[in-house]
Design an enzyme around this catalytic site. Sequence first.
Site, PDB file in Angstrom:
ATOM      1  NE  ARG A 124       6.145  -3.514   6.952  1.00  0.00           N
ATOM      2  CZ  ARG A 124       4.822  -3.454   6.972  1.00  0.00           C
ATOM      3  NH1 ARG A 124       4.156  -3.071   5.898  1.00  0.00           N
ATOM      4  NH2 ARG A 124       4.156  -3.816   8.041  1.00  0.00           N
ATOM      5  CE  LYS A 180      -2.479  -1.196   3.672  1.00  0.00           C
ATOM      6  NZ  LYS A 180      -2.009  -0.333   4.701  1.00  0.00           N
ATOM      7  NE  ARG A 199       5.711   0.122   9.593  1.00  0.00           N
ATOM      8  CZ  ARG A 199       4.743   0.000   8.700  1.00  0.00           C
ATOM      9  NH1 ARG A 199       3.798  -0.906   8.871  1.00  0.00           N
ATOM     10  NH2 ARG A 199       4.690   0.779   7.653  1.00  0.00           N
ATOM     11  NE  ARG A 246       0.590  -5.429  12.552  1.00  0.00           N
ATOM     12  CZ  ARG A 246       1.605  -5.286  11.699  1.00  0.00           C
ATOM     13  NH1 ARG A 246       2.658  -6.070  11.786  1.00  0.00           N
ATOM     14  NH2 ARG A 246       1.576  -4.380  10.756  1.00  0.00           N
ATOM     15  NE  ARG A 270      -5.483  -1.935   9.544  1.00  0.00           N
ATOM     16  CZ  ARG A 270      -4.430  -1.237   9.148  1.00  0.00           C
ATOM     17  NH1 ARG A 270      -4.552  -0.025   8.741  1.00  0.00           N
ATOM     18  NH2 ARG A 270      -3.234  -1.767   9.127  1.00  0.00           N
TER      19      ARG A 270
END
Length: 213
Positions: A126, A14, A160, A171, A88
Amino acid sequence: MKNIILMAPIAAGKGTQGEILKNEYGYVPISTGAIFREIIATGSPLGKQVKDIIDSGKLIDDDLTIKIVKEKLLEVGDKPFILDGFPRTLNQAKIINKFMEEKSLDYQVIYLDLSLDTSMKRTLGRLICECGKSYNIYYDELKAKNEGICDSCGKTLYKRDEDNEETFKLRYNNLMNNLKPVLDLYQSIGKLNIVNAEQSVDEIHQEIMKVLK
Ligand code: AMP
């Protein structure tokens, strides 16, 4: 250009796609995740609260999230915007749809479709930069040119806190359970466009452009 609501599992790209649309077409990305990270960086009591919730793999409450998004939408002016990571929950979707209708803001929803396995691999690989750019150690096209350093601004990349295997599963499950009714809603009103996010960054971008033209 059409306004976009960009939805996806974790690490589907995204942010990367938003960045391309911003640089090439002047889109204003409104990323709730990025806004929450800015709030955390202030070190305020609210920032600490937000950090605890995100680190635990849960969602920030709807009232705060919706308030932030409405404020940002009012700041955008005539530029096209991308809602990234919002809505969301079904409640967020219903409230923001009503708000956008009142403000005559039209949009298309794009869902970047990604399998659980790929979502996990990308999440664990990531690395991000303070400037908002995102990299991935598992994909050549997403690696930083100099390991651990941002290509754009030269700052040190970091992982992160919530990008670990245990938090990922929580999550992912929370996100998908919440997204399902939201996607059903957009499907039922003819706004949903599904793009295969297992493809390369460029291929995904081309498919997004087909929706926007
Ligand atoms: P993201 O960068 O989109 O993965 O968001 C990071 C975290 O911020 C999420 O795991 C949530 O805890 C929180 N967050 C982001 N967007 C929302 C939203 N629309 N509603 C509630 N929480 C959100």
